[in-house]
Design a protein around this motif. Structure first.
Motif, PDB file in Angstrom:
ATOM      1  N   GLY A 127       0.826  -1.207   0.000  1.00  0.00           N
ATOM      2  CA  GLY A 127       0.000   0.000   0.000  1.00  0.00           C
ATOM      3  C   GLY A 127       0.855   1.250   0.000  1.00  0.00           C
ATOM      4  N   MET A 128       1.340   1.658  -1.166  1.00  0.00           N
ATOM      5  CA  MET A 128       2.232   2.816  -1.256  1.00  0.00           C
ATOM      6  C   MET A 128       1.795   3.724  -2.402  1.00  0.00           C
ATOM      7  SD  MET A 128       6.414   2.931  -1.475  1.00  0.00           S
ATOM      8  CE  MET A 128       6.541   2.041  -3.043  1.00  0.00           C
ATOM      9  N   SER A 129       1.998   5.026  -2.229  1.00  0.00           N
ATOM     10  CA  SER A 129       1.721   5.991  -3.280  1.00  0.00           C
ATOM     11  C   SER A 129       2.708   7.140  -3.142  1.00  0.00           C
ATOM     12  CB  SER A 129       0.276   6.512  -3.185  1.00  0.00           C
ATOM     13  OG  SER A 129      -0.027   7.358  -4.273  1.00  0.00           O
ATOM     14  N   ALA A 130       3.001   7.811  -4.277  1.00  0.00           N
ATOM     15  CA  ALA A 130       3.986   8.886  -4.291  1.00  0.00           C
ATOM     16  C   ALA A 130       3.417  10.121  -4.974  1.00  0.00           C
ATOM     17  CB  ALA A 130       5.256   8.439  -5.011  1.00  0.00           C
ATOM     18  N   GLY A 131       3.785  11.299  -4.491  1.00  0.00           N
ATOM     19  CA  GLY A 131       3.432  12.540  -5.159  1.00  0.00           C
ATOM     20  C   GLY A 131       4.191  12.647  -6.479  1.00  0.00           C
ATOM     21  N   TYR A 132       3.490  12.868  -7.573  1.00  0.00           N
ATOM     22  CA  TYR A 132       4.105  12.791  -8.894  1.00  0.00           C
ATOM     23  C   TYR A 132       5.230  13.809  -9.062  1.00  0.00           C
ATOM     24  CZ  TYR A 132       4.291  11.665 -13.858  1.00  0.00           C
ATOM     25  OH  TYR A 132       4.717  11.235 -15.099  1.00  0.00           O
ATOM     26  N   ARG A 133       5.071  15.002  -8.508  1.00  0.00           N
ATOM     27  CA  ARG A 133       6.098  16.044  -8.626  1.00  0.00           C
ATOM     28  C   ARG A 133       6.948  16.170  -7.357  1.00  0.00           C
ATOM     29  NH1 ARG A 133       6.179  16.683 -14.099  1.00  0.00           N
ATOM     30  NH2 ARG A 133       4.038  16.878 -14.860  1.00  0.00           N
ATOM     31  N   THR A 134       6.332  15.975  -6.188  1.00  0.00           N
ATOM     32  CA  THR A 134       7.067  16.168  -4.930  1.00  0.00           C
ATOM     33  C   THR A 134       7.884  14.953  -4.538  1.00  0.00           C
ATOM     34  OG1 THR A 134       5.296  15.293  -3.523  1.00  0.00           O
ATOM     35  CG2 THR A 134       5.200  17.648  -4.089  1.00  0.00           C
ATOM     36  N   HIS A 135       7.492  13.763  -5.010  1.00  0.00           N
ATOM     37  CA  HIS A 135       8.109  12.484  -4.646  1.00  0.00           C
ATOM     38  C   HIS A 135       7.910  12.152  -3.167  1.00  0.00           C
ATOM     39  CE1 HIS A 135      11.094  12.651  -8.306  1.00  0.00           C
ATOM     40  NE2 HIS A 135       9.861  13.031  -8.627  1.00  0.00           N
ATOM     41  N   THR A 136       6.958  12.809  -2.529  1.00  0.00           N
ATOM     42  CA  THR A 136       6.614  12.447  -1.156  1.00  0.00           C
ATOM     43  C   THR A 136       5.957  11.069  -1.156  1.00  0.00           C
ATOM     44  OG1 THR A 136       6.277  14.758  -0.582  1.00  0.00           O
ATOM     45  CG2 THR A 136       5.312  13.121   0.895  1.00  0.00           C
ATOM     46  N   LEU A 137       6.437  10.184  -0.302  1.00  0.00           N
ATOM     47  CA  LEU A 137       5.949   8.809  -0.244  1.00  0.00           C
ATOM     48  C   LEU A 137       5.015   8.626   0.948  1.00  0.00           C
ATOM     49  CD1 LEU A 137       9.375   7.055  -0.854  1.00  0.00           C
ATOM     50  CD2 LEU A 137       7.479   7.128  -2.483  1.00  0.00           C
ATOM     51  N   TYR A 138       3.890   7.962   0.713  1.00  0.00           N
ATOM     52  CA  TYR A 138       2.985   7.550   1.783  1.00  0.00           C
ATOM     53  C   TYR A 138       2.838   6.033   1.714  1.00  0.00           C
ATOM     54  CZ  TYR A 138       1.388  12.299   2.925  1.00  0.00           C
ATOM     55  OH  TYR A 138       1.315  13.604   3.336  1.00  0.00           O
ATOM     56  N   VAL A 139       2.828   5.404   2.882  1.00  0.00           N
ATOM     57  CA  VAL A 139       2.733   3.946   2.959  1.00  0.00           C
ATOM     58  C   VAL A 139       1.709   3.549   4.004  1.00  0.00           C
ATOM     59  CG1 VAL A 139       3.947   1.852   3.679  1.00  0.00           C
ATOM     60  CG2 VAL A 139       5.073   3.458   2.156  1.00  0.00           C
TER      61      VAL A 139
END
Length: 305
Positions: A127-139
């Motif tokens: 369960g991971m996603s990333a901000g397309y421009r910021t590259h901030t990762l959430y898990v």
């Protein structure tokens, strides 16, 4: 986070990836034209290629044709494209030198090579996603590891070196989807069996955007709108303005009995969308759903003549 929400989240992630562990004896049996499993969907930075992690490496769709991405055929999970490549997790290919699971990895050449960032041999971040421009990762972390000491929602702004836990107050229902705003690192959304919830404070508190729908997939567009798929049991795809909560229905070719599991919006063409389903159907639309092109049929890839 309430225990019931966390428990449901972990069960959803485990069930969604139950068939996706590293093979130990044989290579996958299907031909290269078959997508054994679909583990994500995302566009390249120039919007010209659709990347699909499919159990035995990444498939690329461009100009009406499918091809295999270069590099080892890893079983990517938690796959998230960004403007200069992708972040992922999962399991290494057969005969790979990498430990299983991969932990957090990054590629800037569409899988020709990967860089291990952290948690190799320790965590598989489904369960991971990333901000397309910021590259901030959430898990949505399933269990404790050396970086995240408990289960729950965590985010990182330095490619996994440090992780901060989020309280997730206000979320209701079983979590099925996660999406991160492309340009605002503090904005994250989750889709649950109770609706769509959005946070502006790095996941500490959430407010409901739309209720009464069982959400199966989420994605932010380049402009910051949310694309939300639901099944109640009718399959729906909505475009939601997070500021005004205004919703617009998008026509989809998916029938009841199937569900939309992944959504991607082109970073270059605002009206271009891609969706993938539980039954391994993949469709593309260049006009915001007015017309759809079928590019994979039950996992069998379709090349235009």
């Amino acid at each position: 986070m309430k225990k019931i929400v966390l428990f449901a989240m972990v069960i959803a992630l485990i069930v969604g990836a139950a068939a996706c562990s590293r093979p130990t004896a044989e290579k996958p049996s299907g031909p290269d034209t078959t997508l054994m499993h679909l583990h994500g969907l995302g566009y390249s930075g120039d919007g010209k290629r659709l990347l699909v992690p499919a159990h035995s490496g990444i498939k690329i769709y461009s100009d009406g044709k499918w091809s295999d991405a270069p590099g080892e055929k890893h079983d990517y999970m938690g796959f998230s494209t960004v403007d200069n490549g992708f972040y992922s997790s999962g399991h290494p290919a057969l005969d790979s030198a990498y430990s299983n699971p991969l932990g957090l990895v990054k590629s800037t050449d569409e899988g020709k090579s990967i860089t291990i960032l952290t948690l190799e041999g320790e965590a598989d971040l489904h369960g991971m996603s990333a901000g397309y421009r910021t590259h901030t990762l959430y898990v949505l972390n399933e269990q404790a590891n050396s970086k995240m000491k408990q289960s729950g929602l965590f985010y990182s702004q330095d490619e996994g070196k440090a992780w901060t836990g989020s309280r997730m107050s206000g979320v209701q229902g079983q979590i099925a989807a996660l999406a991160v705003h492309p340009t605002q690192a503090s904005v994250v959304a989750v889709g649950t069996t109770a609706g769509v919830f959005v946070s502006n404070d790095y996941g500490d508190s959430f407010t409901v955007l739309t209720a009464g729908r069982s959400v199966t997939s989420l994605a932010f567009t380049e402009s910051g709108e949310l694309l939300a798929a639901a099944s109640n049991p009718k399959v729906e795809l909505l475009r939601i303005n997070a500021a005004t909560k205004q919703q617009t229905a998008i026509n989809v070719p998916v029938q009841g009995g199937d569900t939309i599991t992944y959504i991607a919006g082109s970073p270059v063409q605002p009206k271009e969308l891609a969706i993938a389903t539980k039954n391994k159907e993949i469709y593309l639309s260049a006009d915001n759903g007015a017309n759809w092109q079928h590019i994979a049929d039950k996992g069998n890839i379709i090349n235009r003549p």
